[in-house]
Motif scaffolding. Structure first.
Motif, PDB file in Angstrom:
ATOM      1  N   SER A 220       0.819  -1.211   0.000  1.00  0.00           N
ATOM      2  CA  SER A 220       0.000   0.000   0.000  1.00  0.00           C
ATOM      3  C   SER A 220       0.850   1.256   0.000  1.00  0.00           C
ATOM      4  O   SER A 220       1.999   1.265   0.480  1.00  0.00           O
ATOM      5  CB  SER A 220      -0.885   0.004   1.254  1.00  0.00           C
ATOM      6  N   THR A 221       0.289   2.312  -0.516  1.00  0.00           N
ATOM      7  CA  THR A 221       0.991   3.599  -0.556  1.00  0.00           C
ATOM      8  C   THR A 221       1.303   4.075   0.857  1.00  0.00           C
ATOM      9  O   THR A 221       2.405   4.580   1.121  1.00  0.00           O
ATOM     10  CB  THR A 221       0.135   4.633  -1.305  1.00  0.00           C
ATOM     11  N   GLU A 222       0.374   3.840   1.773  1.00  0.00           N
ATOM     12  CA  GLU A 222       0.565   4.274   3.171  1.00  0.00           C
ATOM     13  C   GLU A 222       1.825   3.654   3.770  1.00  0.00           C
ATOM     14  O   GLU A 222       2.685   4.349   4.301  1.00  0.00           O
ATOM     15  CB  GLU A 222      -0.674   3.862   3.978  1.00  0.00           C
ATOM     16  N   ILE A 223       1.961   2.352   3.638  1.00  0.00           N
ATOM     17  CA  ILE A 223       3.139   1.670   4.200  1.00  0.00           C
ATOM     18  C   ILE A 223       4.383   2.032   3.396  1.00  0.00           C
ATOM     19  O   ILE A 223       5.474   2.204   3.943  1.00  0.00           O
ATOM     20  CB  ILE A 223       2.911   0.156   4.245  1.00  0.00           C
ATOM     21  N   GLY A 224       4.216   2.181   2.093  1.00  0.00           N
ATOM     22  CA  GLY A 224       5.359   2.560   1.253  1.00  0.00           C
ATOM     23  C   GLY A 224       5.985   3.869   1.703  1.00  0.00           C
ATOM     24  O   GLY A 224       7.221   3.990   1.791  1.00  0.00           O
ATOM     25  N   LYS A 225       5.150   4.838   2.034  1.00  0.00           N
ATOM     26  CA  LYS A 225       5.666   6.134   2.501  1.00  0.00           C
ATOM     27  C   LYS A 225       6.439   5.971   3.803  1.00  0.00           C
ATOM     28  O   LYS A 225       7.507   6.543   4.004  1.00  0.00           O
ATOM     29  CB  LYS A 225       4.498   7.114   2.721  1.00  0.00           C
ATOM     30  N   GLN A 226       5.889   5.139   4.684  1.00  0.00           N
ATOM     31  CA  GLN A 226       6.529   4.914   5.996  1.00  0.00           C
ATOM     32  C   GLN A 226       7.898   4.261   5.814  1.00  0.00           C
ATOM     33  O   GLN A 226       8.890   4.686   6.406  1.00  0.00           O
ATOM     34  CB  GLN A 226       5.604   3.994   6.816  1.00  0.00           C
ATOM     35  N   LEU A 227       7.957   3.252   4.950  1.00  0.00           N
ATOM     36  CA  LEU A 227       9.221   2.531   4.737  1.00  0.00           C
ATOM     37  C   LEU A 227      10.244   3.404   4.027  1.00  0.00           C
ATOM     38  O   LEU A 227      11.441   3.362   4.319  1.00  0.00           O
ATOM     39  CB  LEU A 227       8.963   1.252   3.943  1.00  0.00           C
ATOM     40  N   MET A 228       9.754   4.249   3.125  1.00  0.00           N
ATOM     41  CA  MET A 228      10.667   5.157   2.401  1.00  0.00           C
ATOM     42  C   MET A 228      11.339   6.115   3.390  1.00  0.00           C
ATOM     43  O   MET A 228      12.539   6.385   3.309  1.00  0.00           O
ATOM     44  CB  MET A 228       9.872   5.937   1.358  1.00  0.00           C
ATOM     45  N   ALA A 229      10.547   6.576   4.347  1.00  0.00           N
ATOM     46  CA  ALA A 229      11.099   7.484   5.372  1.00  0.00           C
ATOM     47  C   ALA A 229      12.133   6.744   6.220  1.00  0.00           C
ATOM     48  O   ALA A 229      13.207   7.256   6.509  1.00  0.00           O
ATOM     49  CB  ALA A 229       9.963   8.009   6.245  1.00  0.00           C
TER      50      ALA A 229
END
Ligand SMILES: NC(=O)C1=CN([C@@H]2O[C@H](COP(=O)(O)OP(=O)(O)OC[C@H]3O[C@@H](n4cnc5c(N)ncnc54)[C@H](OP(=O)(O)O)[C@@H]3O)[C@@H](O)[C@H]2O)C=CC1
Ligand SMILES: O=C(O)[C@H](O)CS(=O)(=O)O
Length: 466
Positions: A220-229
């Protein structure tokens, strides 16, 4: 778990259930902190040996793995259906699609060319080399438990990287079965690792450890953003394959039969649980009633049932919360004037009828939030500019589809749509040799094709004075 060429257990386990029946079909270990260090250490040590092999030697391992997966495709497909729910015929298709990445990358790796660049100085030579980036962390989703793994592992291993895979907690058995055949193919210890357990513990450890050089994530985009950070803390290279919200446009000059067939294929594959499913169907007002009539007629033929039943076209959603999310979108549509032409009801626990809704407005949840379920919302449009603007009005930019018989319109609309993957009269674009990936909040990077190989290499510039 498969760590450093061995099958590893722990004292804590988590169950795997069949989404069609709710029964427990297996259990997998919950990895400990100590084992996290073991797996990263193993992958790091193995990297220094694995990268020294020639790409032909590495490709030979992938070839053996490909042959074992092909030979055992039925077994893998059955496990996949039992833990993910998709019909067996789709699961078998996924296993072969997954294997196509091994087949394609074992050859593409041999074309990982460098280059020489002319210098302006007689005494200088410029050399460009491609080298493997190192230890890769791969975190994958439940909707394609085989293909989302091999789409990462194949380019990573052939490039000379080693990999630590964390499959989705709901579908770990397929990943472990793939690892079993990787082990039988003789892939050296530490090169391929599959770990299971609490995603936050695994994520925190992998992303904070400087020995892990790359994160490749699908989810998901939500988790993707978290992992990218999190990846930023050690400046890891990232590839993100995230959410989608595909527009599916049927122009007035479309071949309606092809468009109906394509809409069924794109919307209801995996019970609508794919990131490139048609999520918003736009039909030109002049052909709306003809399209709806034929589309509903075909949707009503779809059979719901346990994926192990060869007659099933639509399996269960992955879990109750997924079903409830889709139901809330249907409820919102009805409350705002949507008309249900078929479906809309829960058949049993995780099973939802394939549903067609017309008189849909762009402000509805089903037209703004990723549905990830068997719901086809149909809106009308008056002209090309209007529908392209509406189609682009989304934070997502993964896949888009449109049907037309006009060559000039094909070029105009293809160039105007803000999506990474465009299907023109084609609802099934995914293939190993083509780049798969999105714009905007649908991700970064590409998987498949030679672009997908570049995600696992670093380009080294060597300046030589002779
Ligand atoms: N662009 C693409 O190619 C694809 C995109 N998707 C998108 O993925 C979504 C559906 O898949 P879904 O699995 O629910 O997505 P999620 O993002 O919830 O989970 C994806 C993976 O991330 C893991 N994860 C979740 N939180 C963390 C964390 N804090 N640290 C480390 N790992 C974590 C999950 O583990 P766990 O299972 O333990 O929660 C799972 O393995 C949809 O939005 C879909 O669009 C799906 C497939 C392909
Ligand atoms: O998860 C997905 O949606 C897949 O990436 C789609 S496909 O590659 O199987 O088409």
């Amino acid at each position: 778990m498969y760590i450093n060429g061995e099958w590893v257990k722990t004292n804590e386990w988590m169950e795997v259930t069949n989404p069609a029946t709710g029964e427990t079909i297996g259990s997998v270990p919950i990895i400990t902190h100590k084992q996290m260090d073991l797996v990263i250490n193993s992958a790091e040590l193995a990297f220094h040996e694995w990268k020294r092999l020639s790409v032909y030697e590495r490709a030979a391992y992938l070839h053996k793995w490909y042959e074992l997966i092909d030979k055992n495709a039925e077994e893998i497909a059955r496990v996949l259906t039992m833990e993910q729910g998709k019909p067996l015929k789709e699961a078998l298709g996924e296993v072969h699609y997954a294997n196509s990445f091994l087949e394609w990358y074992k050859e593409e790796g041999k074309r990982m060319y460098g280059e020489t660049i002319p210098s302006q100085f007689r005494e200088k030579r410029i050399l460009i080399q491609k080298q493997p980036i190192g230890v890769v962390a791969a975190i994958t989703p439940w909707n394609f438990p085989a293909a989302m793994i091999t789409r990462k592992v194949a380019p990573a291993l052939v490039a000379g990287c080693t990999i630590i895979i964390k499959p989705a907690s709901q579908t770990p058995l397929t990943a472990l079965l793939l690892a079993k055949y990787g082990h039988e193919a003789g892939i050296p210890k530490g090169v391929l690792n599959v770990i299971t357990g609490k995603s936050s513990l695994i994520g925190d450890n992998l992303l904070q450890d400087p020995r892990v050089k790359k994160l490749t994530f699908t989810g998901s985009t939500e988790i993707g953003k978290q992992l990218m950070a999190q990846a930023a803390t050690t400046v890891k290279k990232v590839s993100l394959e995230l959410g989608g919200h595909a527009p599916f446009i049927v122009f007035e000059d479309a071949n309606i039969e092809k468009a109906v067939k394509g809409a069924i294929q794109s919307k209801f594959r995996n019970a609508g649980q794919t990131c490139i499913c048609a999520n918003r169907i736009f039909v030109h007002e002049s052909i709306h009633s003809t399209f709806i009539e034929r589309f509903v007629e075909e949707v009503k033929k779809l059979k719901i049932g346990n994926g192990l039943n060869s007659q099933s076209d639509i399996g269960p959603l992955i879990d109750l919360s997924a079903r409830n999310k889709v139901q809330s979108q249907i409820k919102d549509a009805i409350e705002n004037g949507g008309l249900i032409h078929c479906g809309g009801r829960v058949v049993a626990d995780n099973f939802l009828e394939p549903t067609v809704i017309s008189n849909v407005k762009d402000e509805m949840m089903v037209m703004t939030e990723e549905t990830f379920g068997p719901v086809a919302p149909i809106a009308t449009f008056r002209n090309e500019d209007e529908v392209v603007n509406r189609a682009n009005n989304s934070p997502y930019g993964l896949a888009a589809y449109f049907y037309t018989e006009s060559l000039s319109r094909m070029y105009r609309v293809t160039e105007s749509l803000e999506y990474g993957i465009i299907g023109v009269n084609d609802a099934a674009p995914s293939t190993a040799q083509a780049p798969f990936g999105g714009l905007k909040e649908s991700g970064i990077g590409r998987e498949g094709s030679h672009y997908g190989l570049d995600e696992y290499v670093e380009v080294k510039y060597v300046s030589i004075s002779i």
